[in-house]
Design a protein around this motif. Structure first.
Motif, PDB file in Angstrom:
ATOM      1  N   SER A 116      -8.422   3.635  18.721  1.00 38.98           N
ATOM      2  CA  SER A 116      -7.687   4.415  19.720  1.00 38.98           C
ATOM      3  C   SER A 116      -6.965   3.499  20.703  1.00 38.98           C
ATOM      4  O   SER A 116      -5.849   3.802  21.140  1.00 38.98           O
ATOM      5  N   ALA A 117      -7.550   2.353  21.031  1.00 43.36           N
ATOM      6  CA  ALA A 117      -6.861   1.387  21.900  1.00 43.36           C
ATOM      7  C   ALA A 117      -5.637   0.830  21.196  1.00 43.36           C
ATOM      8  O   ALA A 117      -4.564   0.670  21.810  1.00 43.36           O
ATOM      9  N   ASN A 118      -5.766   0.549  19.897  1.00 36.07           N
ATOM     10  CA  ASN A 118      -4.617   0.060  19.134  1.00 36.07           C
ATOM     11  C   ASN A 118      -3.524   1.116  19.047  1.00 36.07           C
ATOM     12  O   ASN A 118      -2.335   0.804  19.161  1.00 36.07           O
ATOM     13  N   LEU A 119      -3.911   2.372  18.833  1.00 32.41           N
ATOM     14  CA  LEU A 119      -2.913   3.447  18.785  1.00 32.41           C
ATOM     15  C   LEU A 119      -2.227   3.635  20.132  1.00 32.41           C
ATOM     16  O   LEU A 119      -1.018   3.896  20.187  1.00 32.41           O
ATOM     17  N   SER A 120      -2.974   3.495  21.205  1.00 31.89           N
ATOM     18  CA  SER A 120      -2.382   3.609  22.538  1.00 31.89           C
ATOM     19  C   SER A 120      -1.374   2.491  22.767  1.00 31.89           C
ATOM     20  O   SER A 120      -0.271   2.726  23.287  1.00 31.89           O
ATOM     21  N   ALA A 121      -1.739   1.277  22.368  1.00 26.30           N
ATOM     22  CA  ALA A 121      -0.804   0.158  22.520  1.00 26.30           C
ATOM     23  C   ALA A 121       0.421   0.357  21.648  1.00 26.30           C
ATOM     24  O   ALA A 121       1.554   0.071  22.079  1.00 26.30           O
ATOM     25  N   SER A 160       2.687   2.948  23.216  1.00 26.95           N
ATOM     26  CA  SER A 160       3.380   2.363  24.365  1.00 26.95           C
ATOM     27  C   SER A 160       4.520   1.475  23.901  1.00 26.95           C
ATOM     28  O   SER A 160       5.625   1.488  24.477  1.00 26.95           O
ATOM     29  N   LEU A 161       4.294   0.711  22.845  1.00 26.57           N
ATOM     30  CA  LEU A 161       5.327  -0.159  22.302  1.00 26.57           C
ATOM     31  C   LEU A 161       6.488   0.657  21.751  1.00 26.57           C
ATOM     32  O   LEU A 161       7.657   0.343  22.006  1.00 26.57           O
ATOM     33  N   VAL A 162       6.170   1.721  21.009  1.00 25.03           N
ATOM     34  CA  VAL A 162       7.227   2.576  20.456  1.00 25.03           C
ATOM     35  C   VAL A 162       7.991   3.246  21.587  1.00 25.03           C
ATOM     36  O   VAL A 162       9.233   3.328  21.551  1.00 25.03           O
ATOM     37  N   ALA A 163       7.304   3.707  22.598  1.00 32.44           N
ATOM     38  CA  ALA A 163       7.981   4.351  23.725  1.00 32.44           C
ATOM     39  C   ALA A 163       8.881   3.357  24.445  1.00 32.44           C
ATOM     40  O   ALA A 163       9.994   3.702  24.875  1.00 32.44           O
ATOM     41  N   ALA A 164       8.436   2.112  24.559  1.00 27.32           N
ATOM     42  CA  ALA A 164       9.242   1.114  25.261  1.00 27.32           C
ATOM     43  C   ALA A 164      10.448   0.690  24.436  1.00 27.32           C
ATOM     44  O   ALA A 164      11.542   0.507  24.976  1.00 27.32           O
ATOM     45  N   THR A 165      10.265   0.536  23.127  1.00 28.41           N
ATOM     46  CA  THR A 165      11.373   0.042  22.302  1.00 28.41           C
ATOM     47  C   THR A 165      12.326   1.141  21.887  1.00 28.41           C
ATOM     48  O   THR A 165      13.531   0.918  21.833  1.00 28.41           O
ATOM     49  N   VAL A 166      11.846   2.306  21.575  1.00 25.18           N
ATOM     50  CA  VAL A 166      12.706   3.388  21.104  1.00 25.18           C
ATOM     51  C   VAL A 166      13.056   4.344  22.233  1.00 25.18           C
ATOM     52  O   VAL A 166      14.182   4.860  22.290  1.00 25.18           O
ATOM     53  N   GLY A 167      12.150   4.557  23.135  1.00 23.08           N
ATOM     54  CA  GLY A 167      12.354   5.556  24.189  1.00 23.08           C
ATOM     55  C   GLY A 167      13.456   5.190  25.148  1.00 23.08           C
ATOM     56  O   GLY A 167      14.313   6.019  25.491  1.00 23.08           O
ATOM     57  N   SER A 168      13.498   3.957  25.601  1.00 25.01           N
ATOM     58  CA  SER A 168      14.504   3.548  26.579  1.00 25.01           C
ATOM     59  C   SER A 168      15.913   3.630  26.006  1.00 25.01           C
ATOM     60  O   SER A 168      16.805   4.192  26.655  1.00 25.01           O
TER      61      SER A 168
END
Length: 124
Positions: A79-84, A87-95
């Motif tokens: 779950s920690a890996n999925l959270s990270a 967050s990475l997908v949100a930072a790279t694709v979301g912005s």
């Protein structure tokens, strides 16, 4: 025989009768104690295997809890890996997606304002 001897015999007879009357409850109490001793012995004999079974059950439960602890530790790591990752997908694709959406909204607003007649617009 004198009166004192007769009184002594009566007193001895009453005392013997009293002893006999008290002997019956004492004998019954002895039987009760025997039954209690037998019950305690049977409970003791039955408790030893029961305690062995409880000990085996507790040790088996402890082994299973160790396995569950390992599983929950792995789930926590996952779950920690999925959270990270999220967050990475949100930072790279979301912005960039937010920027594209904002740009497209701006283009649509500009085109919509361009098509409206100029008479309703005021300058500042």
């Amino acid at each position: 025989m004198s009166g004192g001897d007769i009184a002594g015999l009566i007193a001895a007879g009453v005392f013997a009768l009293l002893v006999l009357l008290l002997a019956v409850p004492i004998l019954k109490l002895g039987k009760v104690f025997d039954e209690v001793r037998t019950a305690i012995r049977s409970i003791s004999d039955g408790a030893t295997p029961l305690m062995d079974e409880v000990t085996a059950t507790v040790s088996t439960t402890n082994r299973q809890l160790k396995k569950v602890d390992g599983i929950s530790s792995n789930v926590s790591d996952a779950s920690a890996n999925l959270s990270a990752l999220s967050s990475l997908v949100a930072a790279t694709v979301g912005s960039p997606l937010i920027r594209v959406a904002a740009f497209s909204y701006g283009v649509r607003s500009a085109l919509a304002n361009r098509k409206k007649p100029a008479a309703g617009r005021r300058s500042r």
